[in-house]
Design a protein around this motif. Structure first.
Motif, short mmCIF file in Angstrom:
data_model
loop_
_atom_site.label_atom_id
_atom_site.label_comp_id
_atom_site.label_asym_id
_atom_site.label_seq_id
_atom_site.Cartn_x
_atom_site.Cartn_y
_atom_site.Cartn_z
N ARG A 130 0.85 -1.08 -0.20
CA ARG A 130 -0.03 0.19 -0.18
C ARG A 130 0.88 1.20 -0.08
NH1 ARG A 130 -2.64 -2.62 4.15
NH2 ARG A 130 -1.72 -1.33 5.61
N SER A 131 2.05 1.06 0.86
CA SER A 131 2.82 2.46 0.73
C SER A 131 3.47 2.77 -0.82
CB SER A 131 4.19 2.00 1.63
OG SER A 131 3.74 1.71 2.99
N TRP A 132 3.56 2.10 -1.69
CA TRP A 132 3.99 2.26 -2.87
C TRP A 132 3.03 3.16 -3.55
CZ3 TRP A 132 7.86 2.72 -6.01
CH2 TRP A 132 7.57 2.98 -7.31
N GLU A 135 2.27 3.62 7.60
CA GLU A 135 0.97 3.00 6.70
C GLU A 135 0.27 2.16 7.58
OE1 GLU A 135 -1.48 2.63 3.80
OE2 GLU A 135 0.23 3.81 3.81
N GLN A 136 0.92 1.03 8.55
CA GLN A 136 0.24 0.29 9.39
C GLN A 136 -0.46 1.23 10.35
OE1 GLN A 136 3.52 -2.48 10.36
NE2 GLN A 136 2.10 -3.93 10.11
N ARG A 137 0.13 2.28 11.07
CA ARG A 137 -0.67 2.95 11.82
C ARG A 137 -1.87 3.59 11.39
NH1 ARG A 137 4.61 4.35 13.50
NH2 ARG A 137 4.41 6.53 12.40
N ARG A 138 -1.73 4.38 9.94
CA ARG A 138 -2.68 4.79 9.25
C ARG A 138 -4.03 3.91 9.15
NH1 ARG A 138 -0.13 6.05 5.12
NH2 ARG A 138 0.84 7.97 5.92
N SER A 139 -3.49 2.61 8.70
CA SER A 139 -4.64 1.78 8.33
C SER A 139 -5.30 1.23 9.77
CB SER A 139 -3.79 0.26 7.83
OG SER A 139 -4.98 -0.55 7.71
#
Length: 222
Positions: A131-133, A206-210
């Protein structure tokens, strides 16, 4: 770091084994051309069984086989051992071009290479890395700069190899050209490892955002 080194061990062996075989045969009085053919054959001799054990064709094994075929053809057709020593320059120039093209089209090649280090084998981190990409311009720019730097290192080795081959006798050039080859491997390792902390931070974000994203309510799902 140890995991990266372990992954590169086959490449190190592909540099060391042919050099040892060539110099041993050269010391025994074998001419340059057949000694180089035997050195490449020795490399293929363990690369092919390695692919058979893994039950899959890998890029490194295919490259070894291609090198053996190209070396044998060149030496048989011309008898000039110096031409065979130039083959890494051709391969690395092509590889550098592929790395540069990957910066412009699709995903840079380092995206796949850095995946195990940035995700640590965690499926959730692997999903966040993917997802970060799409979500992080910093992720994309990091990989593009990294791929461009590796391409520059490859092209630099290709040019240096041409200089070495044309500046020294074949018996010396065969050994000397391995030095920048090992240096290239180390440079790639350092470049990859130096970007892992940054990539890991991007994946963490990205994990925290999710995790922090609002979850749909029961009413909304109904």
């Amino acid at each position: 770091m140890l995991r990266t080194l372990r992954a590169l061990l086959p490449t190190l062996f592909d540099l060391i084994v042919p050099t040892v075989v060539y110099y041993l045969l050269h010391w025994l009085g074998v001419a340059d051309a057949p000694a180089l053919i035997a050195a490449c054959a020795a490399t293929a001799g363990y690369a092919v069984p390695r692919m058979i054990r893994r039950r899959r064709m890998d890029a490194l094994g295919l490259l070894v086989i291609a090198e053996l075929a190209a070396t044998t053809a060149l030496l048989t057709a011309t008898g000039d051992a110096r031409l065979a020593l130039l083959r890494p320059s051709v391969y690395l120039t092509v590889a550098a071009a592929v790395f540069l093209l990957s910066c412009r089209y699709g995903r840079p090649l380092t995206y796949t290479g850095a995946t195990p280090m940035a995700t640590k084998g965690d499926p959730e981190r692997a999903s966040a890395y993917e997802r970060s990409w799409h979500n992080s311009p910093q992720m994309r720019s990091t990989h593009r700069r990294l791929s461009a730097a590796i391409a520059a290192a490859m092209f630099g080795y290709a040019v240096l190899n041409v200089v070495i081959v044309h500046s020294f006798p074949v018996s010396q050039a065969d050994g000397l050209q391995k030095v920048p080859g090992v240096a290239l491997i180390l440079v790639v390792m350092v470049l990859l490892r130096s970007r892992v902390p940054r990539l890991s931070r991007i994946v963490d974000a990205e994990q925290r955002r999710s995790t922090d994203a609002p979850q749909p309510t029961t009413a909304a799902c109904a």
